[in-house]
Design a protein around this motif. Structure first.
Motif, PDB file in Angstrom:
ATOM      1  N   ILE A   1      -2.828  -4.378  20.541  1.00  0.00           N
ATOM      2  CA  ILE A   1      -1.768  -3.762  19.734  1.00  0.00           C
ATOM      3  C   ILE A   1      -2.358  -2.668  18.853  1.00  0.00           C
ATOM      4  O   ILE A   1      -1.798  -1.562  18.762  1.00  0.00           O
TER       5      ILE A   1
ATOM      6  N   LEU B   1       5.665  -2.144  18.001  1.00  0.00           N
ATOM      7  CA  LEU B   1       4.245  -2.502  17.909  1.00  0.00           C
ATOM      8  C   LEU B   1       3.938  -3.140  16.556  1.00  0.00           C
ATOM      9  O   LEU B   1       3.214  -4.144  16.490  1.00  0.00           O
TER      10      LEU B   1
ATOM     11  N   CYS C   1       5.359  -6.631  16.636  1.00  0.00           N
ATOM     12  CA  CYS C   1       4.502  -7.514  17.431  1.00  0.00           C
ATOM     13  C   CYS C   1       3.205  -7.829  16.697  1.00  0.00           C
ATOM     14  O   CYS C   1       2.706  -8.961  16.772  1.00  0.00           O
ATOM     15  N   ASP C   2       2.677  -6.848  15.993  1.00  0.00           N
ATOM     16  CA  ASP C   2       1.467  -7.063  15.202  1.00  0.00           C
ATOM     17  C   ASP C   2       1.704  -8.189  14.194  1.00  0.00           C
ATOM     18  O   ASP C   2       0.901  -9.120  14.074  1.00  0.00           O
TER      19      ASP C   2
END
Length: 176
Positions: free
Chosen positions: A75, A91, A94-95
């Motif tokens: 990521i 992103l 998701c991180d």
């Protein structure tokens, strides 16, 4: 050490080793159709052949955690390399989710070691949901997730960890 003592020691080691190997095999047999995956999964950690069910639960959590850390590195690389603002949001989402998964997997391992198996199962369930949630974040902006493959593997690993921990909690005698 006399030869008879050495032989006795060797026999005890052999029995203990085969006993732990059968713990791994029995656990993976209970896993069902994915027996081969389960064996391969645990073979990635050499200690899995010499631990009891609780040890397998901790190891499976450790393996899943390593996958989450690896995904976090991917990521970070994607965030640095991709200038498309459209995917920067997913992103970042998701991180945060994978960071939470790492923390949750750490907590699950501590809970397993402490015998708080239901708490561990809860944390493992949260981690199991991360890949689907991450994929949804990309879907909301109309982009296929670049983390789908890692997410799929991570979900499988979390499933093994949750399965083993649930199995362990089912075999635990009730508290008095």
């Amino acid at each position: 050490m006399r030869p008879s003592q050495a032989l006795c020691y060797f026999v005890v080691l052999l029995l203990a080793s085969s006993s732990y190997a059968s713990v791994l095999e029995d656990t993976c047999k209970a896993f069902g159709a994915d027996y081969d995956y389960c064996i391969k999964f645990f073979q990635s950690d050499k200690d899995s052949a010499t631990v009891d069910k609780r040890g397998l639960a901790v190891i499976s959590t450790r393996i899943a955690r390593a996958a989450a850390v690896s995904t976090l590195k991917r990521i970070a690389a994607l965030k640095a390399a991709d200038t498309d603002k459209k995917i920067q949001g997913p992103l970042a989402d998701c991180d945060a989710k994978y960071t939470g998964a790492v923390n949750g997997l750490d907590e699950a391992a501590r809970d397993i070691a402490a015998g708080k198996l239901q708490d561990a199962v809860t944390y493992l369930g949260y981690a199991l949901d991360v890949p689907a949630s991450c994929n949804e974040a990309f879907g909301e902006v109309g982009v296929k997730s670049p983390l789908a493959a890692e997410g799929h593997e991570f979900a499988r690993e979390c499933y093994v960890a949750r399965f083993v921990t649930t199995m362990l909690s089912a075999s635990k005698p009730p508290r008095m």
